[in-house]
Design a protein around this motif. Structure first.
Motif, PDB file in Angstrom:
ATOM      1  N   SER A   1       0.831  -1.202   0.000  1.00 13.03           N
ATOM      2  CA  SER A   1       0.000   0.000   0.000  1.00 13.03           C
ATOM      3  C   SER A   1       0.864   1.251   0.000  1.00 13.03           C
ATOM      4  O   SER A   1       0.589   2.222  -0.727  1.00 13.03           O
TER       5      SER A   1
ATOM      6  N   VAL B   1      -5.871  -3.150   1.686  1.00  7.01           N
ATOM      7  CA  VAL B   1      -6.797  -2.323   0.909  1.00  7.01           C
ATOM      8  C   VAL B   1      -7.609  -1.428   1.833  1.00  7.01           C
ATOM      9  O   VAL B   1      -7.708  -0.222   1.623  1.00  7.01           O
TER      10      VAL B   1
ATOM     11  N   THR C   1      -8.757   1.937  -2.224  1.00  4.82           N
ATOM     12  CA  THR C   1      -9.672   2.101  -3.355  1.00  4.82           C
ATOM     13  C   THR C   1     -10.058   3.555  -3.582  1.00  4.82           C
ATOM     14  O   THR C   1     -10.639   3.887  -4.615  1.00  4.82           O
TER      15      THR C   1
ATOM     16  N   GLN D   1      -1.124  -6.968  -9.107  1.00  4.27           N
ATOM     17  CA  GLN D   1      -1.596  -7.394  -7.794  1.00  4.27           C
ATOM     18  C   GLN D   1      -1.487  -8.910  -7.687  1.00  4.27           C
ATOM     19  O   GLN D   1      -1.980  -9.639  -8.553  1.00  4.27           O
TER      20      GLN D   1
ATOM     21  N   LEU E   1     -10.388  -3.899  -4.987  1.00  3.64           N
ATOM     22  CA  LEU E   1      -9.307  -3.186  -5.650  1.00  3.64           C
ATOM     23  C   LEU E   1      -9.317  -3.449  -7.153  1.00  3.64           C
ATOM     24  O   LEU E   1      -9.068  -2.541  -7.955  1.00  3.64           O
TER      25      LEU E   1
ATOM     26  N   GLN F   1     -11.771  -1.244  -8.676  1.00  4.86           N
ATOM     27  CA  GLN F   1     -11.289   0.128  -8.715  1.00  4.86           C
ATOM     28  C   GLN F   1     -10.342   0.348  -9.887  1.00  4.86           C
ATOM     29  O   GLN F   1     -10.353   1.400 -10.535  1.00  4.86           O
TER      30      GLN F   1
END
Length: 218
Positions: free
Chosen positions: A74, A96, A142, A154, A166, A169
């Protein structure tokens, strides 16, 4: 505690593939200097930016790729989203929704799950301040916004609804976003395995293959 060996193996494999690799710990964590109680997402983004610039200078390269695990993934996204010198960001089991992550950390806390308001708690030997808990709770990947990174990759070692969120998104990114489900045989937040080491060879090989693709130059 559980990712050190996996990241070392990943670095070795990438080096064999021709990449210059820099591994680093956030300030106040692992082998890095600093006060763990001063940890923040903003400070860790600055650490990441410094590491990127250091690798560019040392290896004499113009573009780099960044790999992060869990909250490190992140932070990698936050630290690189507005840069123009990033080729690929690998989000390995990214955090997330920060609130869910804090709940996981509290469940692992030395205080047997208690988290007194306004007080620092211990999580497997590391300090987690009230301010950092609040910062993490407010974090939602997100809602962060788009990224200039050429490619987002990912990797999910286990099914989580957050990873589906995610993917939704990032759908607008089209071919710039890829997702891979690669089981690791373990869970990062399994309390009974905190002393164990995860060495997910499938994920390591998947990341090396992704970064060694035709669009990524060592």
């Amino acid at each position: 505690m559980r990712t050190h060996r996996a990241l070392r193996q990943l670095a070795l494999h990438l080096t064999k593939a021709g990449f210059d690799v820099l591994r680093f710990d956030f300030s106040g964590i692992g082998d890095s200097a600093g006060d763990n109680e001063l940890a923040s997402l903003l400070a860790w983004q600055a650490d990441t930016a410094l590491a990127i610039d250091e690798l560019k200078d040392t290896a004499n390269v113009k573009r780099v790729s960044v790999v992060g695990i869990r909250i490190g993934a992140s932070v990698a996204y936050l630290a690189t989203r507005e840069r123009d010198d990033i080729d690929t960001v690998v989000l390995w089991d990214p955090v997330v929704h920060g609130k869910e992550y804090v709940d996981e950390l509290i469940a692992l806390a030395d205080e047997a799950g208690s988290a007194p308001p306004g007080q620092t708690i211990g999580v497997t030997g590391f300090a987690l301040t009230a301010a950092f808990r609040d910062e993490l709770r407010a974090f939602d990947l997100t809602s962060v916004g788009s990224s200039r990174t050429r490619q987002l990759f990912q990797v999910a070692s286990e099914p989580r609804s957050a990873y589906d969120h995610l993917r939704e998104q990032f759908k607008s990114l089209g071919g710039r976003f890829q997702h891979a489900d690669i089981p690791s045989g373990g869970s990062w937040d399994a309390a009974e395995q905190m002393g164990a080491v995860l060495l997910p060879q499938g994920i390591i090989q998947g990341i090396v293959s992704q970064l060694s693709g035709p669009s990524c130059t060592p």
